[in-house]
Design a protein around this motif. Structure first.
Motif, PDB file in Angstrom:
ATOM      1  N   ILE A  11      10.530   8.905  -8.432  1.00  0.00           N
ATOM      2  CA  ILE A  11       9.113   9.240  -8.487  1.00  0.00           C
ATOM      3  C   ILE A  11       8.712   9.937  -9.771  1.00  0.00           C
ATOM      4  O   ILE A  11       7.547  10.004 -10.088  1.00  0.00           O
ATOM      5  CB  ILE A  11       8.667  10.089  -7.278  1.00  0.00           C
ATOM      6  N   TYR A  95       9.022   7.367  -0.513  1.00  0.00           N
ATOM      7  CA  TYR A  95       7.562   7.252  -0.558  1.00  0.00           C
ATOM      8  C   TYR A  95       6.864   8.129   0.471  1.00  0.00           C
ATOM      9  O   TYR A  95       5.734   8.547   0.244  1.00  0.00           O
ATOM     10  CB  TYR A  95       7.135   5.787  -0.491  1.00  0.00           C
ATOM     11  N   LEU A  98       6.723  11.204  -1.570  1.00  0.00           N
ATOM     12  CA  LEU A  98       5.818  11.006  -2.700  1.00  0.00           C
ATOM     13  C   LEU A  98       4.357  11.103  -2.277  1.00  0.00           C
ATOM     14  O   LEU A  98       3.561  11.806  -2.893  1.00  0.00           O
ATOM     15  CB  LEU A  98       6.088   9.646  -3.343  1.00  0.00           C
ATOM     16  N   TYR A 104      -0.528  11.645  -5.776  1.00  0.00           N
ATOM     17  CA  TYR A 104      -0.143  10.242  -5.611  1.00  0.00           C
ATOM     18  C   TYR A 104      -0.964   9.600  -4.505  1.00  0.00           C
ATOM     19  O   TYR A 104      -1.169  10.193  -3.451  1.00  0.00           O
ATOM     20  CB  TYR A 104       1.348  10.137  -5.249  1.00  0.00           C
ATOM     21  N   ARG A 106      -1.297   5.773  -2.526  1.00  0.00           N
ATOM     22  CA  ARG A 106      -0.789   4.407  -2.341  1.00  0.00           C
ATOM     23  C   ARG A 106      -1.910   3.388  -2.563  1.00  0.00           C
ATOM     24  O   ARG A 106      -3.027   3.566  -2.106  1.00  0.00           O
ATOM     25  CB  ARG A 106      -0.234   4.231  -0.933  1.00  0.00           C
ATOM     26  N   TYR A 124       0.966   2.396  -6.806  1.00  0.00           N
ATOM     27  CA  TYR A 124       0.267   3.633  -6.479  1.00  0.00           C
ATOM     28  C   TYR A 124      -0.419   4.205  -7.721  1.00  0.00           C
ATOM     29  O   TYR A 124      -0.107   3.827  -8.851  1.00  0.00           O
ATOM     30  CB  TYR A 124       1.226   4.654  -5.874  1.00  0.00           C
ATOM     31  N   VAL A 126      -1.327   7.709  -9.863  1.00  0.00           N
ATOM     32  CA  VAL A 126      -0.800   9.038 -10.129  1.00  0.00           C
ATOM     33  C   VAL A 126      -1.807   9.774 -10.998  1.00  0.00           C
ATOM     34  O   VAL A 126      -2.242   9.244 -12.020  1.00  0.00           O
ATOM     35  CB  VAL A 126       0.537   8.979 -10.892  1.00  0.00           C
TER      36      VAL A 126
END
Length: 176
Positions: A11, A95, A98, A104, A106, A124, A126
């Motif tokens: 990640i 995930y 994350l 983050y 999705r 995803y 960020v």
């Protein structure tokens, strides 16, 4: 500890610095071969330095270098790590952790085929400070190892770069 290492591996997209800028004809792609993998990448991209854990190689668009930081914003990083546990469980745990982080978000997730290998894909957004990136991570299990092809660009540029990312993804292959 294992979970922390895996999370750090997959990640954390460390900044990538561009090295060895060269110019070549735009008609020919370049080829990377090493560490039991091979793939093509755009002729105007360069091999880059990556600080991300377990990086085999990184390639970047030198035109995407942020003048303030000196780091490329459009990159593909290939990572490899020994698989510790069940592939799907490691992916799902990564995930789950994350997406518990509000930085983050999705976008999509699914199964794809890379060569003769079944792979998992996660895309995803960020947010890092005032910068919003879009990343696509493709996870491939080969024996007791996990390879991740991590494609990253500014969110506003990601779709424009998709064809360049596809050069890497569609030509990625294992050797040996």
């Amino acid at each position: 500890m294992k979970k922390s290492l895996i999370i750090i591996l997959f990640i954390v997209m460390a900044m990538v610095s561009v090295a060895g800028c060269t110019s070549q004809s735009k008609e020919e792609n370049k080829r990377f071969t090493g560490d039991n993998i091979t793939f093509e990448y755009p002729a105007d991209w360069v091999i880059a330095n990556s600080q991300a854990n377990d990086t085999i190689v990184a390639v970047a668009d030198p035109k995407s270098v942020n003048p303030r930081t000196g780091y490329a914003q459009t990159v593909v990083v290939i990572q490899k790590r020994r698989l510790e546990g069940d592939f799907y469980q490691v992916y799902n745990e990564n995930y789950a952790t994350l997406f518990n982080n509000s930085s983050y978000q999705r976008v999509s997730e699914g199964n794809i085929t890379i060569g003769s290998y079944q792979a998992l894909e996660s895309t995803y957004l960020v947010t890092e400070g005032d910068v919003k990136k879009k990343q696509m991570a493709i996870w491939i299990q080969r024996g007791e190892e996990v390879y991740v092809i991590l494609c990253s660009a500014l969110a506003s540029e990601f779709d424009k770069e998709k064809a360049n990312f596809d050069i890497v993804i569609n030509s990625f292959n294992f050797i040996g």
